[in-house]
Design a protein around this motif. Sequence first.
Motif, PDB file in Angstrom:
ATOM      1  N   ALA A 144      49.552  53.328  63.553  1.00 38.99           N
ATOM      2  CA  ALA A 144      50.377  54.009  62.554  1.00 38.99           C
ATOM      3  C   ALA A 144      49.715  53.971  61.179  1.00 38.99           C
ATOM      4  CB  ALA A 144      51.755  53.365  62.500  1.00 38.99           C
ATOM      5  N   GLU A 145      49.038  52.870  60.871  1.00 39.35           N
ATOM      6  CA  GLU A 145      48.335  52.775  59.596  1.00 39.35           C
ATOM      7  C   GLU A 145      47.092  53.655  59.587  1.00 39.35           C
ATOM      8  OE1 GLU A 145      47.464  48.673  59.095  1.00 39.35           O
ATOM      9  OE2 GLU A 145      49.576  48.055  58.892  1.00 39.35           O
ATOM     10  N   ALA A 146      46.364  53.666  60.699  1.00 42.06           N
ATOM     11  CA  ALA A 146      45.104  54.402  60.762  1.00 42.06           C
ATOM     12  C   ALA A 146      45.316  55.907  60.809  1.00 42.06           C
ATOM     13  CB  ALA A 146      44.302  53.957  61.984  1.00 42.06           C
ATOM     14  N   ALA A 147      46.444  56.346  61.323  1.00 45.73           N
ATOM     15  CA  ALA A 147      46.675  57.775  61.501  1.00 45.73           C
ATOM     16  C   ALA A 147      47.075  58.479  60.213  1.00 45.73           C
ATOM     17  CB  ALA A 147      47.752  58.003  62.559  1.00 45.73           C
ATOM     18  N   ALA A 148      47.307  57.747  59.139  1.00 45.77           N
ATOM     19  CA  ALA A 148      47.677  58.368  57.864  1.00 45.77           C
ATOM     20  C   ALA A 148      46.416  58.540  57.013  1.00 45.77           C
ATOM     21  CB  ALA A 148      48.692  57.495  57.139  1.00 45.77           C
ATOM     22  N   PRO A 149      46.242  59.636  56.262  1.00 44.41           N
ATOM     23  CA  PRO A 149      47.148  60.794  56.242  1.00 44.41           C
ATOM     24  C   PRO A 149      47.073  61.599  57.538  1.00 44.41           C
ATOM     25  CG  PRO A 149      45.180  61.271  54.978  1.00 44.41           C
ATOM     26  CD  PRO A 149      45.070  59.819  55.385  1.00 44.41           C
ATOM     27  N   ARG A 150      48.204  62.118  57.997  1.00 45.42           N
ATOM     28  CA  ARG A 150      48.292  62.740  59.315  1.00 45.42           C
ATOM     29  C   ARG A 150      48.028  64.244  59.230  1.00 45.42           C
ATOM     30  NH1 ARG A 150      53.642  59.476  61.528  1.00 45.42           N
ATOM     31  NH2 ARG A 150      52.693  57.416  61.522  1.00 45.42           N
ATOM     32  N   THR A 151      46.783  64.607  59.319  1.00 42.75           N
ATOM     33  CA  THR A 151      46.417  66.022  59.253  1.00 42.75           C
ATOM     34  C   THR A 151      46.422  66.665  60.641  1.00 42.75           C
ATOM     35  OG1 THR A 151      44.082  65.383  59.395  1.00 42.75           O
ATOM     36  CG2 THR A 151      45.011  65.692  57.203  1.00 42.75           C
ATOM     37  N   ASP A 152      46.357  65.858  61.698  1.00 45.33           N
ATOM     38  CA  ASP A 152      46.308  66.343  63.073  1.00 45.33           C
ATOM     39  C   ASP A 152      47.716  66.202  63.668  1.00 45.33           C
ATOM     40  OD1 ASP A 152      46.117  66.440  65.883  1.00 45.33           O
ATOM     41  OD2 ASP A 152      44.029  65.800  65.839  1.00 45.33           O
ATOM     42  N   ALA A 153      48.366  67.334  63.980  1.00 43.53           N
ATOM     43  CA  ALA A 153      49.750  67.296  64.453  1.00 43.53           C
ATOM     44  C   ALA A 153      49.867  66.528  65.770  1.00 43.53           C
ATOM     45  CB  ALA A 153      50.276  68.721  64.624  1.00 43.53           C
ATOM     46  N   ASP A 154      48.919  66.744  66.693  1.00 44.50           N
ATOM     47  CA  ASP A 154      48.952  66.011  67.964  1.00 44.50           C
ATOM     48  C   ASP A 154      48.864  64.508  67.731  1.00 44.50           C
ATOM     49  OD1 ASP A 154      49.095  68.404  69.290  1.00 44.50           O
ATOM     50  OD2 ASP A 154      47.199  68.178  70.378  1.00 44.50           O
ATOM     51  N   LEU A 155      47.990  64.104  66.826  1.00 40.91           N
ATOM     52  CA  LEU A 155      47.799  62.684  66.547  1.00 40.91           C
ATOM     53  C   LEU A 155      49.044  62.088  65.910  1.00 40.91           C
ATOM     54  CD1 LEU A 155      46.048  60.186  66.503  1.00 40.91           C
ATOM     55  CD2 LEU A 155      44.968  61.041  64.411  1.00 40.91           C
ATOM     56  N   ALA A 156      49.674  62.818  64.996  1.00 40.41           N
ATOM     57  CA  ALA A 156      50.884  62.318  64.343  1.00 40.41           C
ATOM     58  C   ALA A 156      52.000  62.106  65.367  1.00 40.41           C
ATOM     59  CB  ALA A 156      51.337  63.293  63.261  1.00 40.41           C
TER      60      ALA A 156
END
Length: 552
Positions: A144-156
């Motif tokens: 959750a920390e690494a995925a921000a900022p969430r530019t990839d909708a699938d990843l978010a």
Amino acid sequence: MDWDTEVGRGREAVLGQAWGEAYDVLARADAVRPLHASDVELFAEAADMLGRCDDAVALLRRAYTAYAEAGAVGAALRCAYWLCKALAWGGEFAQSGAWLARARRLAATEPGCPECAYLLMLEAELHFRAGEPEQMLDTARRLAEAAAPRTDADLAAGTAMTLGLALVSNGQVAAGLAELDEAMVAVADRALSARCTGMIYCVVIGTCQELQELRRAQEWSEALAEWCAAQPEFTGAYRGLCRVHRVALLQLGGAWPDAVREARLACTQLTAGYGEQVAGGAFYQLAELHRLRGEFTEAEQAYRDTLQHGWDAQPGLALLRLVRGRRDAATAAIRRALAETTEPMRRARLLPAAVEILLAEGEQTEAEAARAADELAGIADAHGAVALRAMAAQAQGTVRLAEGAVGEALPLLREAGRLWRELEVPYEAARVGVSIGLACRALGDEDSAGWELDSARQVFERLGAAPDAARVGRLTGDAKDRHPTLSPRELEVVRLIARGRTNHAIAAELFLSEKTVARHVSNIFGKLDVTSRTAAAAYAFEHGLVERDTPA
């Protein structure tokens, strides 16, 4: 052909989820000139959605290599994620692990890349598969920390899904469901790729079913059905798993013919080379439907297929043993399954069957059945799901009825019936109705008993629940047909009544308490529709349950 125009057509077909057209168009273009990495990735998604899993694996390898060589680390890691999952679906765990190691080495060359979070998703899944909930939650939080900022909708969305599953696995159910709902918002917004959408539907619905959150599961299952109907060419492994979840909900909702059809399709899709690891779930659902419909030979084979695909066939197989008269085998199986299971929600799947099987064994296992019912009630109190509360009330009410405490049983059974009707689960509501009918009969209210039993019989006949309908037929038929419903212990008691034994004498001969004998006598009167010991004795002689003494 105009190569650029053809590739454009392929891209549009992917956007329109016309998977067959997308695959054919991109394949033709690729044969003329190699596709760019981004189009190879789209080609792989079309192959995946069509169930052409070997093609999807080859194309994802190719896309990964092209991206990596071009220095597009993030895109390569995204491909690595889907490649590792595709290999795992095919049971190629060693290859999946090797590609994960390769992707980690690539990620180390660009540590700030947001798509490195894809590898944390894979790591969390490995912990989940290994039964390591605490490590999974730690990894999910890092994700959750690494995925921000969430530019990839699938990843978010995948991050919310993974964190939700990790929280649920660690007992933080409310927080976990909130994260899963967050993932489903992205699905509802149609912001995700098709493969990610299918994955999230499967995980969320499966988790809701595991938690007995039937309302949530039903809501998302209806949305899934609409999504699948809009793309009939979606036939991949995720489609098979989606069918498994849908079968369980169709069964609960009473749509048994539809459930059987979906179960057979799921078995076919998940044994076509990819998805074998979850094919056991499809065979188990098919076996359950066969058992409930009285198709015991077919059920036996489907349970065998369940085991051959690495899934536990309990509690269904134990219930099959019970209905076929093998009570000892049923009891041994359910005890073994409970001894091997410690996780509360998984025990909750076993405990209702344990209560039913243990009560069928008679007085010697009543206390064990009562403990199982009380444990189920404790789980329901802790988790609060409506279905769990219904299961617990039904189990406790059935135990109280078997103990002869009819006044205590009825409120519990009526609450269970109300909750099952509220959830629109007709089969379980009808089973509760049978117990209520027997309770009314034990209290001498034969008119109410008849109404309850007849109502339950109509539901069973509509569903195709042949064994249950036959049982109610025996309970409501002529007296000459009723003695098969007497338990082995009740048959012993009625034979001794016919020989003129008092309750005290019967208790001494059968090593029972007088209270237990009195309960058996009351149950016998209700089942045989008699009001005196003399009438019970006459019934026993008339139906050959005991021979008249021959004068010397």
